[in-house]
Write an enzyme that holds these catalytic residues in place. Structure first.
Site, PDB file in Angstrom:
ATOM      1  N   LYS A  39      25.754  25.150  46.307  1.00 22.75           N
ATOM      2  CA  LYS A  39      25.804  23.681  46.314  1.00 22.75           C
ATOM      3  C   LYS A  39      24.834  23.133  47.355  1.00 22.75           C
ATOM      4  O   LYS A  39      24.873  23.554  48.511  1.00 22.75           O
ATOM      5  CB  LYS A  39      27.226  23.217  46.668  1.00 22.75           C
ATOM      6  CG  LYS A  39      28.247  23.490  45.584  1.00 22.75           C
ATOM      7  CD  LYS A  39      28.323  22.309  44.643  1.00 22.75           C
ATOM      8  CE  LYS A  39      29.633  22.222  43.935  1.00 22.75           C
ATOM      9  NZ  LYS A  39      30.464  21.116  44.257  1.00 22.75           N
ATOM     10  N   CYS A  66      44.411 -11.963  57.065  1.00 24.05           N
ATOM     11  CA  CYS A  66      45.642 -12.732  57.269  1.00 24.05           C
ATOM     12  C   CYS A  66      45.767 -13.235  58.696  1.00 24.05           C
ATOM     13  O   CYS A  66      46.704 -13.949  59.021  1.00 24.05           O
ATOM     14  CB  CYS A  66      46.864 -11.900  56.888  1.00 24.05           C
ATOM     15  SG  CYS A  66      47.150 -10.539  58.019  1.00 24.05           S
ATOM     16  N   CYS A 117      46.271  -3.461  60.252  1.00 29.40           N
ATOM     17  CA  CYS A 117      46.879  -4.775  60.181  1.00 29.40           C
ATOM     18  C   CYS A 117      48.366  -4.530  59.970  1.00 29.40           C
ATOM     19  O   CYS A 117      48.762  -3.894  59.009  1.00 29.40           O
ATOM     20  CB  CYS A 117      46.294  -5.557  59.004  1.00 29.40           C
ATOM     21  SG  CYS A 117      47.319  -6.959  58.548  1.00 29.40           S
ATOM     22  N   TYR A 145      35.595  16.896  49.039  1.00 32.54           N
ATOM     23  CA  TYR A 145      36.547  17.729  48.301  1.00 32.54           C
ATOM     24  C   TYR A 145      36.228  19.204  48.542  1.00 32.54           C
ATOM     25  O   TYR A 145      37.109  20.001  48.860  1.00 32.54           O
ATOM     26  CB  TYR A 145      36.476  17.384  46.808  1.00 32.54           C
ATOM     27  CG  TYR A 145      37.365  18.256  45.959  1.00 32.54           C
ATOM     28  CD1 TYR A 145      38.736  18.032  45.921  1.00 32.54           C
ATOM     29  CD2 TYR A 145      36.846  19.312  45.215  1.00 32.54           C
ATOM     30  CE1 TYR A 145      39.566  18.835  45.162  1.00 32.54           C
ATOM     31  CE2 TYR A 145      37.656  20.114  44.458  1.00 32.54           C
ATOM     32  CZ  TYR A 145      39.017  19.881  44.427  1.00 32.54           C
ATOM     33  OH  TYR A 145      39.829  20.697  43.684  1.00 32.54           O
ATOM     34  N   LYS A 153      22.742  23.500  38.337  1.00 32.35           N
ATOM     35  CA  LYS A 153      24.158  23.266  38.080  1.00 32.35           C
ATOM     36  C   LYS A 153      24.320  21.809  37.660  1.00 32.35           C
ATOM     37  O   LYS A 153      24.072  20.888  38.452  1.00 32.35           O
ATOM     38  CB  LYS A 153      24.978  23.552  39.333  1.00 32.35           C
ATOM     39  CG  LYS A 153      26.458  23.365  39.135  1.00 32.35           C
ATOM     40  CD  LYS A 153      27.194  23.958  40.306  1.00 32.35           C
ATOM     41  CE  LYS A 153      28.678  23.742  40.337  1.00 32.35           C
ATOM     42  NZ  LYS A 153      29.277  22.761  39.506  1.00 32.35           N
ATOM     43  N   ASP A 167      25.989  18.396  36.712  1.00 34.41           N
ATOM     44  CA  ASP A 167      27.202  17.721  37.160  1.00 34.41           C
ATOM     45  C   ASP A 167      27.819  16.991  35.970  1.00 34.41           C
ATOM     46  O   ASP A 167      27.607  15.803  35.764  1.00 34.41           O
ATOM     47  CB  ASP A 167      26.829  16.738  38.269  1.00 34.41           C
ATOM     48  CG  ASP A 167      28.028  16.364  39.107  1.00 34.41           C
ATOM     49  OD1 ASP A 167      29.102  16.953  38.899  1.00 34.41           O
ATOM     50  OD2 ASP A 167      27.892  15.475  39.964  1.00 34.41           O
ATOM     51  N   LEU A 226      33.493  28.427  38.725  1.00 38.63           N
ATOM     52  CA  LEU A 226      32.606  29.237  39.567  1.00 38.63           C
ATOM     53  C   LEU A 226      33.019  29.085  41.016  1.00 38.63           C
ATOM     54  O   LEU A 226      33.486  28.019  41.425  1.00 38.63           O
ATOM     55  CB  LEU A 226      31.161  28.750  39.434  1.00 38.63           C
ATOM     56  CG  LEU A 226      30.447  28.969  38.110  1.00 38.63           C
ATOM     57  CD1 LEU A 226      29.150  28.186  38.089  1.00 38.63           C
ATOM     58  CD2 LEU A 226      30.161  30.451  37.894  1.00 38.63           C
ATOM     59  N   GLU A 282      19.914  28.707  37.293  1.00 37.04           N
ATOM     60  CA  GLU A 282      19.932  27.502  36.449  1.00 37.04           C
ATOM     61  C   GLU A 282      20.417  26.349  37.300  1.00 37.04           C
ATOM     62  O   GLU A 282      21.256  26.540  38.173  1.00 37.04           O
ATOM     63  CB  GLU A 282      20.946  27.667  35.305  1.00 37.04           C
ATOM     64  CG  GLU A 282      20.634  28.784  34.369  1.00 37.04           C
ATOM     65  CD  GLU A 282      21.841  29.103  33.462  1.00 37.04           C
ATOM     66  OE1 GLU A 282      22.694  28.216  33.236  1.00 37.04           O
ATOM     67  OE2 GLU A 282      21.916  30.249  33.011  1.00 37.04           O
ATOM     68  N   CYS A 285      50.133  -9.547  54.121  1.00 36.85           N
ATOM     69  CA  CYS A 285      48.677  -9.662  54.234  1.00 36.85           C
ATOM     70  C   CYS A 285      48.116  -9.589  52.812  1.00 36.85           C
ATOM     71  O   CYS A 285      48.367  -8.617  52.095  1.00 36.85           O
ATOM     72  CB  CYS A 285      48.115  -8.521  55.079  1.00 36.85           C
ATOM     73  SG  CYS A 285      46.321  -8.410  54.965  1.00 36.85           S
ATOM     74  N   CYS A 323      43.167  -9.309  61.931  1.00 35.93           N
ATOM     75  CA  CYS A 323      42.843  -8.928  60.559  1.00 35.93           C
ATOM     76  C   CYS A 323      42.072 -10.092  59.934  1.00 35.93           C
ATOM     77  O   CYS A 323      42.536 -11.228  59.987  1.00 35.93           O
ATOM     78  CB  CYS A 323      44.125  -8.660  59.773  1.00 35.93           C
ATOM     79  SG  CYS A 323      43.862  -8.571  57.993  1.00 35.93           S
ATOM     80  N   TYR A 379      24.878  26.709  28.090  1.00 37.76           N
ATOM     81  CA  TYR A 379      24.373  27.751  29.004  1.00 37.76           C
ATOM     82  C   TYR A 379      25.088  29.084  28.844  1.00 37.76           C
ATOM     83  O   TYR A 379      24.875  30.002  29.607  1.00 37.76           O
ATOM     84  CB  TYR A 379      24.439  27.297  30.461  1.00 37.76           C
ATOM     85  CG  TYR A 379      25.750  26.635  30.861  1.00 37.76           C
ATOM     86  CD1 TYR A 379      26.952  27.332  30.854  1.00 37.76           C
ATOM     87  CD2 TYR A 379      25.765  25.292  31.237  1.00 37.76           C
ATOM     88  CE1 TYR A 379      28.134  26.722  31.214  1.00 37.76           C
ATOM     89  CE2 TYR A 379      26.955  24.668  31.608  1.00 37.76           C
ATOM     90  CZ  TYR A 379      28.133  25.384  31.592  1.00 37.76           C
ATOM     91  OH  TYR A 379      29.306  24.782  31.938  1.00 37.76           O
TER      92      TYR A 379
HETATM   93  S1  IVH Z   1      28.065  29.060  34.038  1.00 35.73           S
HETATM   94  C1  IVH Z   1      32.045  31.765  33.704  1.00 35.73           C
HETATM   95  N1  IVH Z   1      26.032  27.449  34.318  1.00 35.73           N
HETATM   96  O1  IVH Z   1      29.989  24.237  36.923  1.00 35.73           O
HETATM   97  C2  IVH Z   1      31.394  30.581  34.327  1.00 35.73           C
HETATM   98  N2  IVH Z   1      28.187  26.587  34.749  1.00 35.73           N
HETATM   99  O2  IVH Z   1      31.702  24.555  39.234  1.00 35.73           O
HETATM  100  C3  IVH Z   1      30.427  29.939  33.408  1.00 35.73           C
HETATM  101  N3  IVH Z   1      28.208  24.214  35.368  1.00 35.73           N
HETATM  102  O3  IVH Z   1      32.712  25.580  35.188  1.00 35.73           O
HETATM  103  C4  IVH Z   1      29.778  28.775  34.019  1.00 35.73           C
HETATM  104  N4  IVH Z   1      26.047  23.897  35.227  1.00 35.73           N
HETATM  105  O4  IVH Z   1      31.385  23.574  34.141  1.00 35.73           O
HETATM  106  C5  IVH Z   1      27.370  27.576  34.407  1.00 35.73           C
HETATM  107  N5  IVH Z   1      24.136  26.135  34.484  1.00 35.73           N
HETATM  108  C6  IVH Z   1      25.457  26.259  34.567  1.00 35.73           C
HETATM  109  C7  IVH Z   1      26.281  25.185  34.930  1.00 35.73           C
HETATM  110  C8  IVH Z   1      27.655  25.393  35.020  1.00 35.73           C
HETATM  111  C9  IVH Z   1      27.213  23.333  35.478  1.00 35.73           C
HETATM  112  C10 IVH Z   1      29.614  23.890  35.615  1.00 35.73           C
HETATM  113  C11 IVH Z   1      30.591  24.571  34.711  1.00 35.73           C
HETATM  114  C12 IVH Z   1      31.424  25.398  35.638  1.00 35.73           C
HETATM  115  C13 IVH Z   1      31.340  24.583  36.876  1.00 35.73           C
HETATM  116  C14 IVH Z   1      31.776  25.332  38.090  1.00 35.73           C
END
Ligand code: IVH
Length: 684
Positions: free
Chosen positions: A322, A423, A438, A35, A125, A127, A82, A123, A444, A420, A234
């Site tokens: 990322k 089928c 197929c 994505y 990130k 998920d 972000l 920090e 099928c 296939c 956060y």
């Molecule tokens: S700060 C104004 N800190 O990642 C933006 N976001 O891909 C404030 N996320 O929308 C976001 N960990 O949902 C922030 N340590 C972290 C995060 C974090 C995960 C998420 C959040 C954000 C998304 C963007």
């Protein structure tokens, strides 16, 4: 349309489609990394070809539409997303004295030109799913999802059930406090939830993020909330009101007031230290019991955030780095074949079980036979597997250094499936495509199962009661040859399929009957035309108005529609060019389906008139003008033809004006258009 514009149009559709699956349905079909790479390609093209960029591009929006299940909440301070970067350093070293750097691609590039005094906070990130919590005089009063950033869903009731959300703040300041963070599910809780669902015969969640989002944004899984959801905060909204002037100070403030904050963060004096943090945590993060997919790097001095500002969807004072998808090494013991909804035969690797990003993988996609050949993947090889968004893991490459002697190349024709496996039809290679297919679309059982499930899905005919299991039974029952056949089954037919009682059978019949009056766009979606999802189907129907008009459209006419690329145009044209498919459409018509064009606001004052817009209008966008025309019963087309009644010309008109003149179609200025139609501007 040139190839760049066509590709951009295609990407708009693809990104919108997959964003919808991720944000609205919590059930993605592609990995996060795939994505991200679609979004990256689109952003790059938008940067290189701004003339084709659309205002409604999915790169300009945040998240999803709020679901109808919940009341809506307006975010007083918008909840932004972000921007992502995937590299630490710029790919090309800027020449001396030149600042021109592609900001999109690296951490360093992103912060170049920004005052970095005071350093950064790095920090992990998380998920998960972004939420906002509001406290009044220290009491938790409201929780909301991000939604589209401006309007979210009121999920207070569900968040009340999350143990980790404090219902009362410690040492609470008087008045309103808003904090933001991420709802998540730890790995252990994810396994427990899925084990429970399996025992109940329910569909399993694909990964913790989707599980967390699915459970929080559902009214029917309240019982699962206490055992499954966690939260980390956060972000302190209006931090300066509380005397907080740095992000690290905000994290301490949150913790001191009893709000959970992750430990995995650090103040980094400069970008070098930030990069070091990112590298250190690349492997460390697997020791955390929750999923992380990167590092968020934020300028620590938050008093400068307002002046640094934000784009429509993301701040300029923070960015998400990322991590590349994780790879694991294992042995490929066999190659099997799976068949998808459109008949594409996909080779699947059977693997010795291996843990990738925290879960066990035993099967992985090999995409197609060209992929196998290009990477020279052989049965018995040790291969590297990645899971990225934890949807379908894939085999990335072979560890050739450990190949044993005597392994045979997977080569056509011997290893290529001539038939296939479901089928027995002889597989065909579609011209210009690497895929083998197929051809037995109609009967099928493997294809029929997939297409029945899709047909009955929410975006399609929304027939509750027909899920994957029942679709499989239907497909192998021999009672169905084409999709429309399900409407001819009797209650007895349904009951003869396993475990279907009289009541359920009657219910399915009622659902089927009700589905006949769904919008033609739903039927077009439900048909499962390759590359045509809900958005494209809606676009096509708003252009053509009826399935008949769509069926008779030429490939060029289709490709001329804004938002339809060459691939989609070909796919639609091929689909309706097939006799079997046309017969199926006739069957739907005979069954009493709404095919469009029946009463296209026939009484409207523009009924029967087709308009084409070109150039920039002064008082409204072309889309807005088009909406008004449609509201008065008229039609809007993307291309000028003999059937066009009026071409409305704004500033800097395109080639459509010339075409109109050459065809003798009446040309209107914006003022003439307003006078003719009696349309007025909403504003001023
Ligand atoms: S700060 C104004 N800190 O990642 C933006 N976001 O891909 C404030 N996320 O929308 C976001 N960990 O949902 C922030 N340590 C972290 C995060 C974090 C995960 C998420 C959040 C954000 C998304 C963007």
């Amino acid at each position: 349309m040139n190839m760049f514009e066509a590709r951009m149009n295609e990407l708009y559709e693809l990104v919108k489609y997959h964003a919808g699956l991720y944000y609205d349905k919590d059930s993605p079909e592609i990995s996060d990394a795939e994505y991200d790479s679609l979004v990256r390609e689109l952003r790059q093209l938008e940067q290189d070809y701004p003339q084709y960029a659309r205002k409604d591009s999915p790169t300009q929006t945040v998240g999803s539409q709020a679901s109808e299940l919940f009341a809506k909440v307006e975010h007083v301070t918008p909840m932004l997303s972000l921007d992502n970067v995937f590299d630490l350093n710029p790919s090309i070293t800027p020449k001396k004295g030149q600042i021109s750097q592609n900001k999109l691609d690296s951490l360093e590039g992103f912060f170049s030109g920004i005052n970095q005094d005071g350093g950064f906070v790095c920090e992990m990130k998380i998920d998960g799913l972004a939420v906002s919590l509001v406290y009044e005089d220290g009491i938790f009063v409201r929780g909301a999802t991000r939604g589209n950033g401006l309007i979210g869903e009121d999920v207070t009731e569900n968040l009340m059930l999350v143990d980790a959300v404090p219902k009362k703040l410690v040492d609470a300041p008087a008045g309103r406090v808003e904090v933001r963070g991420e709802v998540l599910m730890t790995d252990e809780r994810f396994n427990a939830v899925n084990a429970l669902r399996e025992s109940r015969g329910e569909k399993l969640f694909v990964n913790p993020r989707n599980a967390a989002a699915g459970i929080l944004r559902n009214k029917d899984s309240k019982d699962l909330i206490p055992m499954s959801l966690d939260i980390f905060l956060y972000y302190l909204v209006d931090a300066e009101r509380f005397g907080v002037i740095t992000q690290s100070g905000a994290l301490s403030w949150l913790a001191e007031h009893g709000l959970p904050v992750q430990n995995a963060y650090e103040v980094c004096a400069d970008i070098v230290a930030a990069k070091e943090f990112i590298q250190r945590w690349q492997n460390e993060r697997y020791k955390l019991n929750y999923h992380t997919d990167g590092v968020v790097v934020k300028l620590n001095d938050l008093t400068r955030w307002p002046e640094i500002g934000a784009t429509s969807h993301a701040p300029r004072w923070a960015v998400a780095y990322k991590y590349p998808p994780e790879e694991a090494r294992t042995r490929l013991t066999d190659i099997k074949i799976s068949v998808g909804r459109t008949g594409v035969l996909t080779p699947v690797a059977i693997l010795e079980p291996v843990i990738v990003s925290g879960t066990t993988v035993q099967r992985a996609s090999l995409h197609n036979w060209n992929y196998i050949r290009q990477k020279d993947i052989r049965i018995g090889d040790y291969v590297y597997v990645s899971k990225a968004g934890e949807i379908i893991p894939q085999v990335d490459r072979v560890d050739e250094s450990s190949r044993e002697s005597g392994l045979k190349r997977v080569m056509p024709p011997c290893a290529e499936p001539v038939r296939c496996p479901f089928c027995g039809s002889e597989a065909v290679r579609i011209p210009d495509e690497v895929a083998l297919r197929c051809p037995n679309r109609a009967s099928c059982p493997a294809q029929l199962k997939e297409s029945l499930t899709y047909f009955a899905s929410r975006d399609g005919m929304n027939i509750r009661g027909i899920g994957k299991k029942l679709a499989e039974k239907l497909a192998s029952s021999g009672k169905i040859h084409i999709l429309s056949d399900i409407y001819t089954l009797t209650a007895e037919d349904w009951m003869s399929l396993d475990k279907i009682g009289e009541l359920s059978a009657q219910n399915i019949l009622a659902q089927l009957e009700g589905s006949k009056s769904r919008q033609p766009a739903n039927l077009v979606t439900a048909l499962g035309i390759p590359d045509v999802g809900k958005n494209t189907a809606e676009l096509l129907m708003s252009h053509f108005g009826s399935i008949d008009a769509l069926m008779s459209a030429g490939e060029e006419e289709l490709a001329a529609i804004e938002g339809i690329g060459a691939v989609i145009a070909r796919s639609v044209h091929d689909f309706f060019g097939n006799d079997e498919n046309r017969r199926m459409i006739e069957a739907f018509r005979d069954l009493g389906f709404v095919m469009g064009g029946e009463a296209h606001n026939a009484g409207g004052k523009l009924a029967g008139k087709t308009f084409v817009f070109t150039g920039t209008l002064e008082g409204m966008t072309r889309d807005e003008a088009g909406e008004k025309v449609k509201a008065f019963g008229g039609k809007v087309s993307g291309s000028v033809s003999g059937k066009t009644d009026y071409v409305v010309v704004g500033e800097k008109p395109g080639s459509k004006l010339k075409k109109a003149q050459s065809l003798g179609v009446e040309v209107l200025t914006e003022a003439e258009f307003l006078a003719l139609t009696g349309i007025t501007y909403d504003k001023d």
